[in-house]
Design a protein around this motif. Structure first.
Motif, PDB file in Angstrom:
ATOM      1  N   LEU A   1      35.949  31.183  29.266  1.00 57.01           N
ATOM      2  CA  LEU A   1      36.287  29.851  29.767  1.00 57.01           C
ATOM      3  C   LEU A   1      36.156  29.825  31.292  1.00 57.01           C
ATOM      4  CD1 LEU A   1      39.404  27.821  28.548  1.00 57.01           C
ATOM      5  CD2 LEU A   1      38.409  27.546  30.802  1.00 57.01           C
ATOM      6  N   ILE A   2      36.665  30.881  31.939  1.00 54.02           N
ATOM      7  CA  ILE A   2      36.553  30.988  33.398  1.00 54.02           C
ATOM      8  C   ILE A   2      35.087  31.051  33.812  1.00 54.02           C
ATOM      9  CG2 ILE A   2      37.092  32.415  35.414  1.00 54.02           C
ATOM     10  CD1 ILE A   2      39.590  31.246  34.362  1.00 54.02           C
TER      11      ILE A   2
ATOM     12  N   SER B   1      39.804  29.006  41.160  1.00 53.69           N
ATOM     13  CA  SER B   1      40.203  29.865  42.284  1.00 53.69           C
ATOM     14  C   SER B   1      41.527  30.566  42.020  1.00 53.69           C
ATOM     15  CB  SER B   1      40.296  29.035  43.572  1.00 53.69           C
ATOM     16  OG  SER B   1      41.340  28.072  43.470  1.00 53.69           O
ATOM     17  N   VAL B   2      42.400  29.920  41.236  1.00 53.97           N
ATOM     18  CA  VAL B   2      43.709  30.502  40.924  1.00 53.97           C
ATOM     19  C   VAL B   2      43.631  31.463  39.748  1.00 53.97           C
ATOM     20  CG1 VAL B   2      46.037  29.968  40.093  1.00 53.97           C
ATOM     21  CG2 VAL B   2      44.987  28.543  41.858  1.00 53.97           C
ATOM     22  N   ALA B   3      42.843  31.112  38.720  1.00 61.34           N
ATOM     23  CA  ALA B   3      42.871  31.841  37.452  1.00 61.34           C
ATOM     24  C   ALA B   3      41.856  32.974  37.358  1.00 61.34           C
ATOM     25  CB  ALA B   3      42.636  30.867  36.300  1.00 61.34           C
ATOM     26  N   ALA B   4      40.839  32.993  38.229  1.00 59.34           N
ATOM     27  CA  ALA B   4      39.749  33.961  38.090  1.00 59.34           C
ATOM     28  C   ALA B   4      40.224  35.408  38.252  1.00 59.34           C
ATOM     29  CB  ALA B   4      38.647  33.649  39.096  1.00 59.34           C
ATOM     30  N   ALA B   5      40.949  35.690  39.335  1.00 62.16           N
ATOM     31  CA  ALA B   5      41.372  37.073  39.595  1.00 62.16           C
ATOM     32  C   ALA B   5      42.277  37.627  38.497  1.00 62.16           C
ATOM     33  CB  ALA B   5      42.051  37.169  40.960  1.00 62.16           C
ATOM     34  N   PRO B   6      43.332  36.904  38.059  1.00 65.10           N
ATOM     35  CA  PRO B   6      44.142  37.431  36.954  1.00 65.10           C
ATOM     36  C   PRO B   6      43.340  37.647  35.677  1.00 65.10           C
ATOM     37  CG  PRO B   6      45.274  35.606  38.047  1.00 65.10           C
ATOM     38  CD  PRO B   6      43.895  35.646  38.601  1.00 65.10           C
TER      39      PRO B   6
ATOM     40  N   ILE C   1      44.892  38.716  32.248  1.00 64.97           N
ATOM     41  CA  ILE C   1      46.097  37.905  32.391  1.00 64.97           C
ATOM     42  C   ILE C   1      45.648  36.441  32.395  1.00 64.97           C
ATOM     43  CG2 ILE C   1      48.056  37.333  33.876  1.00 64.97           C
ATOM     44  CD1 ILE C   1      47.766  40.227  35.023  1.00 64.97           C
ATOM     45  N   ASN C   2      45.977  35.716  31.336  1.00 65.01           N
ATOM     46  CA  ASN C   2      45.400  34.375  31.222  1.00 65.01           C
ATOM     47  C   ASN C   2      46.429  33.244  31.226  1.00 65.01           C
ATOM     48  OD1 ASN C   2      46.494  34.767  28.677  1.00 65.01           O
ATOM     49  ND2 ASN C   2      44.665  34.118  27.561  1.00 65.01           N
ATOM     50  N   GLU C   3      47.673  33.527  31.614  1.00 62.89           N
ATOM     51  CA  GLU C   3      48.677  32.458  31.676  1.00 62.89           C
ATOM     52  C   GLU C   3      48.273  31.312  32.615  1.00 62.89           C
ATOM     53  OE1 GLU C   3      50.829  35.416  29.427  1.00 62.89           O
ATOM     54  OE2 GLU C   3      49.476  35.508  31.135  1.00 62.89           O
ATOM     55  N   PRO C   4      47.661  31.586  33.792  1.00 64.03           N
ATOM     56  CA  PRO C   4      47.262  30.456  34.654  1.00 64.03           C
ATOM     57  C   PRO C   4      46.303  29.486  33.968  1.00 64.03           C
ATOM     58  CG  PRO C   4      47.229  32.498  35.905  1.00 64.03           C
ATOM     59  CD  PRO C   4      47.461  32.886  34.477  1.00 64.03           C
ATOM     60  N   ILE C   5      45.337  30.019  33.229  1.00 64.88           N
ATOM     61  CA  ILE C   5      44.374  29.144  32.556  1.00 64.88           C
ATOM     62  C   ILE C   5      44.989  28.526  31.304  1.00 64.88           C
ATOM     63  CG2 ILE C   5      43.244  30.837  31.046  1.00 64.88           C
ATOM     64  CD1 ILE C   5      41.331  28.299  33.140  1.00 64.88           C
ATOM     65  N   MET C   6      45.880  29.276  30.635  1.00 66.08           N
ATOM     66  CA  MET C   6      46.493  28.777  29.401  1.00 66.08           C
ATOM     67  C   MET C   6      47.327  27.530  29.664  1.00 66.08           C
ATOM     68  SD  MET C   6      45.596  30.707  26.828  1.00 66.08           S
ATOM     69  CE  MET C   6      46.828  30.562  25.570  1.00 66.08           C
ATOM     70  N   PHE C   7      48.091  27.549  30.765  1.00 70.28           N
ATOM     71  CA  PHE C   7      49.003  26.444  31.042  1.00 70.28           C
ATOM     72  C   PHE C   7      48.524  25.535  32.175  1.00 70.28           C
ATOM     73  CE2 PHE C   7      51.547  29.893  29.193  1.00 70.28           C
ATOM     74  CZ  PHE C   7      52.076  29.223  28.102  1.00 70.28           C
ATOM     75  N   GLY C   8      47.515  26.008  32.926  1.00 66.34           N
ATOM     76  CA  GLY C   8      47.000  25.191  34.025  1.00 66.34           C
ATOM     77  C   GLY C   8      45.827  24.324  33.622  1.00 66.34           C
ATOM     78  N   TYR C   9      45.013  24.785  32.654  1.00 69.99           N
ATOM     79  CA  TYR C   9      43.826  24.004  32.277  1.00 69.99           C
ATOM     80  C   TYR C   9      44.171  22.687  31.609  1.00 69.99           C
ATOM     81  CZ  TYR C   9      38.995  23.287  30.844  1.00 69.99           C
ATOM     82  OH  TYR C   9      37.743  22.775  30.664  1.00 69.99           O
TER      83      TYR C   9
END
Length: 440
Positions: free
Chosen positions: A310-311, A332-337, A342-350
């Protein structure tokens, strides 16, 4: 209009039918105890995987080189590495049975010291039902190491839960020795475990005697024979794996942590990993394809739903200069994790959770990965997992090599990442178009 109605009906189905069921499973104390028990062992398992990797590096004459390095007490370096693995990875059952009983008891009685006592009672009971081997020449005795690894994991789970349930019942009904208030709490609560502990240990002695009277070697072998077919289907076949992977994504999509499914399956995958480890040490063909590494390092790249793809889809839109401001900020926020799964930023941010628009690739992509990986290894195109258990944060490509001790593992991961990105891309592009319209 028709599409919106379909989405609405599907969303209602998830909320009214699937979510209550998933929530009940997520709250199941037995499953949570199994998760915690395996978690107690995972540090030892990962530590033991390091010498396993070193001992089986795919270099010419590597094994002979290690055996040629003499060491006092251990004989040679290869033997030392094997002992390090056996005494960490190979004794996973000890912390597991303790951890399961401790966690399950604590969820019932809410008392730390008494729960620790429950863990030790379960551990002692496990040793009671486990075969003791005797050296005919020296008379020395010891526990068979095979039953402290993968062969003992099933009875460890069952015994740990049953023992903890009995222990909790005694404490909840005040059937315990109570010391005067002047006695320190640590000593007083030790005596609390005495009555339930005696009952539990003697109960398992009776079980062991009954198994022997029926002509069986031990309770481990009985359970392994009884559960061989269902365990092989669930944890060793492509069909069983696809069911587990699909349910993991489905649960995540409605906000229930997908680790609920992995908790139930992880003991089976760890058993398969340990069987591969033992085969590797003996120079035999690796018996299993679906192992802990197969799931963690090949199926869930980027985390549940294989969200690394997805990223990558968002990166493709950025390269094409079509990404919305929202997509750019999230990437920019989710790529590094995501590199470290670690996919919580994309799971809850997307977001992915409760987002019907991304549900199809979120479920399909990890199932595709499981299929391509399974057949690649089945056909001998890619090396099977060696039994190594890596930390789940190990980045893709690196993890592919370490899990298989072959560059073919890394190449397969690259292929899967490209394939998964192509599957995600149309769905991500559709969401991106709506974001652009909203921004305009």
């Amino acid at each position: 209009m028709g599409g919106n109605k379909m989405k609405s009906k599907f969303s209602d189905f998830l909320n009214k039918k699937v979510m209550p069921f998933a929530s009940k499973i997520a709250a199941n104390k037995a499953l949570m105890a199994i998760r915690d028990g395996v978690g107690f062992a995972i540090t030892l398992i990962i530590i033991g995987s390091i010498p396993l990797i070193i001992n089986s590096l795919p270099f010419d004459n590597w094994s002979e080189t290690l055996k040629g390095i003499s060491l006092p007490y251990f004989g040679n370096l290869s033997n030392l590495l094997n002992i390090m693995t056996d005494m960490t990875f190979g004794i996973m059952v000890i912390p597991t049975v303790f951890g399961i009983a401790y966690s399950f008891t604590k969820s019932h009685i809410k008392d730390e010291l008494k729960s620790i006592g429950s863990g030790f009672v379960a551990l002692g009971s496990f040793f009671v039902v486990t075969p003791v081997v005797t050296n005919s020449k020296t008379g020395q005795t010891g526990i068979d190491l095979n039953y402290l690894g993968s062969k003992g994991l099933i009875i460890a789970i069952i015994l740990g839960l049953i023992s903890a349930k009995i222990f909790s019942w005694f404490i909840e009904h005040n059937v315990e020795i109570k010391m005067p208030e002047s006695v320190p709490p640590a000593i007083s609560k030790t005596f609390s475990a005495l009555i339930p502990g005696v009952v539990i240990v003697f109960l398992w002695i009776l079980v062991a005697l009954g198994v022997g009277a029926l002509g069986f070697d031990n309770i481990h072998e009985v359970l392994l024979k009884l559960l061989h077919r269902p365990l092989s289907f669930l944890g060793g076949t492509l069909s069983g794996t696809l069911i587990a992977v699909g349910l993991n994504s489905l649960f995540w999509s409605i906000g229930v942590h997908g680790s609920v499914i992995n908790t139930a399956m992880n003991p089976i995958w760890l058993m398969n990993s340990d069987a591969n480890r033992l085969a590797l040490q003996q120079g035999e063909e690796l018996p299993h394809i679906v192992t802990n590494s197969f799931i963690s390092n090949f199926t869930y790249m980027g985390g549940s739903g294989a969200t690394a793809c997805l990223i990558l889809s968002l990166f493709v839109l950025m390269i094409m200069r079509r990404a919305s401001a929202e997509s750019k900020a999230l990437t920019s926020v989710a790529a590094a994790p995501s590199v470290f799964n670690i996919n919580e930023p994309i799971m809850f941010g997307y977001p992915v959770v409760f987002n019907i628009a991304i549900l199809i690739p979120f479920i399909i992509v990890p199932m595709v990965f499981a299929t391509t990986t399974y057949f690649s290894m089945k056909l001998g195109i890619v090396a099977k997992p060696t039994g190594t258990v890596l930390n789940w944060t190990m980045p893709p490509i690196v993890s592919g090599y370490l899990a298989t001790n072959s560059i073919s593992g890394s190449i397969l991961q690259i292929f899967n990442l490209i394939l998964g990105t192509l599957i995600y891309l149309p769905f991500v592009a559709s969401i991106n178009r709506k974001q652009l319209l909203a921004e305009q």
